[in-house]
Design a protein around this motif. Structure first.
Motif: not given
Length: 254
Positions: A96-125
């Protein structure tokens, strides 16, 4: 009051707990951290259909991960909650202490992982599953992140920044995350600051999130002047007596 103003007009969340000498002192809970992330995530889900729900957990301080790395937020655990696909996000006061914008960037990063999960896409290896492939890049671009022209070593297309234009679209959410960070810091300082006495230089211990944590002694006045960052784990030093809510047992990191 809507979700995004939740942290702009609130006061530190503290409660009384006995100290070693029998006196009571305010103790910070992880509720501020968890609520801040959950609030931002609800807004992400409103804007991007298909992003799954999350379960936010707070790791023990000694085992906290580097908040600048992908695995510092996402543990890879997934399960069904009330019949809905849910993935675990693990955050700490340092995250939380890294700041609002970096944390927002991190959350969007994981939202992309979440889309991969729901769509059954292998996005990491890779053996440690840190290589973010072109499929992840397309999902990151879908949630508004800027995909690098070239893949980086180890993480591939994992470092996708949030541009100024896209950040402006999340200005209210970022402001709420920054406000939550302020509430957490204020409550933490209040919880551990020694009572004022004839000795203005009374010191207390602060620790980082290394394993084991690095430790040093500072005065309340010095601590309150601004954040102190560890050069190894890049997390903010926090008072050693801060109470952290234990995390669930995590599965394999993604």
């Amino acid at each position: 009051m809507n979700d995004l103003t939740l942290f702009t007009d609130t006061t530190p969340v503290v409660t009384a707990a006995p100290s070693a000498d029998g006196a009571t002192a305010p103790v910070v809970h992880g509720a501020v951290i968890i609520s801040a992330v959950e609030t931002a995530w609800r807004e992400i889900r409103c804007r991007f259909v298909g992003v799954p729900d999350i379960s936010v957990t707070v790791p023990p301080a000694a085992g906290a991960q580097d908040p600048t790395k992908c695995t510092a937020l996402r543990t890879g655990r997934r399960f069904k909650r009330d019949g809905r696909l849910t993935m675990e996000l693990q955050v700490s006061s340092g995250t939380l202490g890294v700041g609002g914008r970096p944390l927002m960037e991190g959350l969007l990063h994981h939202a992309a992982h979440g889309l991969a999960l729901t769509r059954d896409i292998t996005d990491v290896s890779g053996g440690d599953r840190r290589w973010h492939n072109k499929r992840y890049g397309r999902l990151a671009r879908e949630v508004g992140l800027t995909v690098p022209a070239r893949a980086a070593r180890v993480v591939g297309l994992g470092r996708c920044p949030l541009s100024d234009t896209e950040a402006a679209k999340w200005a209210e959410v970022i402001a709420a995350l920054d406000a939550a960070a302020g509430v957490q810091l204020e409550a933490t300082v209040e919880a551990v600051a020694p009572p004022r006495s004839g000795r203005s230089g009374a010191r207390f211990a602060i620790v980082c999130e290394c394993t084991p944590p690095r430790r040093q002694q500072v005065t309340p006045h010095f601590y309150e002047q601004g954040p102190l960052l560890c050069g190894l784990c890049l997390a903010k030093f926090r008072p050693a007596d801060t109470v952290v809510v234990p995390a669930q047992t995590s599965g394999k990191n993604a």
